[in-house]
Design an enzyme around this catalytic site. Sequence first.
Site, PDB file in Angstrom:
ATOM      1  N   ASP A 677      19.658 -10.193  -1.214  1.00 19.03           N
ATOM      2  CA  ASP A 677      20.576  -9.296  -0.512  1.00 19.03           C
ATOM      3  C   ASP A 677      21.861  -9.104  -1.330  1.00 19.03           C
ATOM      4  OD1 ASP A 677      21.283  -7.868   2.001  1.00 19.03           O
ATOM      5  OD2 ASP A 677      22.882  -9.373   2.008  1.00 19.03           O
ATOM      6  N   LYS A 681      23.460  -5.761  -3.255  1.00 19.43           N
ATOM      7  CA  LYS A 681      24.816  -5.261  -3.014  1.00 19.43           C
ATOM      8  C   LYS A 681      25.581  -5.069  -4.320  1.00 19.43           C
ATOM      9  CE  LYS A 681      25.245  -7.085   1.655  1.00 19.43           C
ATOM     10  NZ  LYS A 681      25.467  -8.297   2.430  1.00 19.43           N
TER      11      LYS A 681
END
Length: 814
Positions: A677, A681
């Site tokens: 994750d 980002k």
Amino acid sequence: MKILKFGGTSVANAENIKLVKNILQKNEGTKMAVVVSAFGGVTDLLLSTLNLASQQDLNYENNLNKIEERHLQTIKELFPVELQSGILSKVKSELNDLETLLEGSYLIGEVTPKLGDKVVSYGEILSSFIISEFFKSEGIELELKNGRELIITDEVFGNATVDFELTYTHCNNYFTNTPHKVTIIPGFVSSSYSGKPTTLGRGGSDYSAAILAAATKAEVLEIWTDVSGMYTANPKLVKQAKCVAHISYEEAMELSHFGAKVLYPPTIQPVLHKEIPIIIKNTFAPDDEGTTITKNKNGSGKTVRGISHVSEITLLSLEGPGMVGIPGISKRFFETLSHEQVSVVMITQASSEHSICVGISDKDAKKALLAINKAFEYEIASNKIKEISIESELAIIALVGDNMKSHQGLSGKMFSTLGKNNVNIRAIAQGASERNISAVIRKEDVKKALNTLHETFFEENIKQLNLFVMGVGNVGSKFLEQIRLQKSYLKEELKLNLRVIGISNSRTMAFHENGIPLENWQNFLDEGQKANSERFIQAIKELNYRNSIFVDNTANKTIASHYATYLKSSISVVTCNKIACSSEYSNYKELKKLAKQYNSPFLFETNVGAGLPIIDTLKHLIASGDKIIKIQAVLSGSLNFVFNNFNDTTTFHDVVKQAQEEGYTEPDPTIDLSGIDVMRKILILARESGHELEIEAIKNDAFLPPECLETNSNEQFFDSLIKYESDFQRLYQNAAKKECKLKYVAQFENGTAKVGLQEIPKGHDFYSLEGSDNIILFYTERYINQPMIIKGAGAGADVTASGIFADVVRIGNF
Ligand code: ADP
Ligand code: ASP
Ligand code: MG
């Protein structure tokens, strides 16, 4: 003297006819000519009956029965029994004559325009008789005068032209001599010099009334209909349309020419010269002020006064090198059309003289094509002119206003409004008077075009956004709740009207054309149809609403793969799903390109830092000419939560479980714990900073043992955490010994990115990062020593939903 005209709906049945009687009684004492249409729908019925008969289809008899039934029923409802028989027998005798005419057409299997005029006149002949008898029975003293004795035309059946001189003489003779205050006259009907029945064209009762008004120099012509005046757009298609109190003859003429059916286009001509005001009034709301049409220019200085449209338009183009500089081509072209009685609604000619393009009615397309091909046979054979091309099922949409000529930029505004909504423009024309700008568009885009133009030119203030929400879990349901709570604020303060038109979860999907009631969207969705993401797209496209926005609240790969389809249909995309932006660079780039190309924003602020304005800030920095040198950040709200709560009194398993329960993790927690994750980002931030980077190029110092990552379900994953508790404790102890805290840090510098767990010492910007917060440091050319810092809650359904909300509002202000 006053002329009052009552249209089809105003006299559609006994109940309505009684309303008309009240209106007449309010005018008691005034000399009046009252023109009436056929009972609503009867003209259409007569035409279809004749059509069936001429095709030797016996169903015409059923239609005829319907016509009979309509009239007999109305008589029974209007009159007491003792009065009925005389009226019924007269009406039946007229209907017998009509039947004979239809039988004739049936037997020979043919219909002529002459017979057509005769048959279609029955609507007004019958209605005027029944209505006048009713008024008499209610004590109104009147005479019924046949319109055929007053309005005289040539003998072009089906398309007759009025002889004004003769007509005016007849009218004057009659009205100066009649002793009656009230005269009832059937509209639409007329007769030729030799007394044969003719008619004045569909909607022609308005014209009858205008001719009578001009002939008698009436003080006013009142058109009584089923709407309260002439509106800024057809009120049946544009809910926000407003009645225009005052409008000039020319404006009204342009609006009606381009389809504002409330007034039959030729109506204005006869009264314009005599400056007789026309007032459009509503039979069903007689106290409404209505619209007054006069010579006066509109006083308020408004530029665009109305928007109208004509459907069923065909574009016919004549094109070719042989047309340049040769005089007479246009003349022959238009003469041919005129000879075929094809009326031209709109003309455009390229200034290079290479082509002439006209808009005509779909129903004339075939004969126009044949005639033009024939007329230019020689030029086509010798390649001077290309084969004639036609394109049907189009519509013309027109902006109308007297003051448009003195304003620049209106057409730009019109076309950009249409363009933003994916309405393709096929041709454009501007009247020489500059009183209209018209555009040819696809028929299925009419409603959207009317509404979006109306919004631009008349509702400057309120912009409607139509949302289609995919995913109504943690984030989605919070988002819907925020819309519900903020709806009136947005409308009043930001002038945005947010409507949720479609919602879907993985089981069902549901749509509501006027907006789903947000108080109980759950029930609405439960009762919806089976979910299917392809059909969801299809439904949005078919609804074809302006300012459509697709909102993706899922973490689903298939859903993310549809963004391109949405953007290409000019549907904006707002998403908290990171999959698209962190997929191959080429896909990310393509989506950004489509967003620009189709004027449909693609916003994903919540992909990084949930509701924090990180991507937006980055965009502004870059747009203002700054350059990113380094990004350092803690971007995982869930990992920050985990490492803030994990210590020697807790277990890693329990803390991760708690993070999941509080909505801080992705549906699949390994996405967070593995660092994927965070990789996504930082990848998105690198790309938004202008770097071409792929996820494989990011270094990830993962801290989870591979066994935990290779689990197949959340349950297995949580079990594996228990097994490795001592490893996690060791990580904690090592950091604690150095008085450091564990933070999962992402960094981007010199075109490369890395992520991993770091021991952060006291005094560092990251050290005291609380709860599930995120922090991001932008080192740029301008912020070189002291970075720009954004810090705050970086995970959770509420903040993510508000980030999505902010993106939607951004689109509203776009
Ligand atoms: P009538 O039968 O009374 O002659 P019409 O049906 O011919 O009535 O005309 C009234 C209709 O015109 C309205 O019901 C409305 O749908 C349509 N219309 C189209 N454009 C406009 C407009 N700009 N303003 C008002 N009505 C319009
Ligand atoms: N009855 C005719 C029509 O429907 C004329 C009119 O109503 O104005 O076209
Ligand atoms: Mg009408």
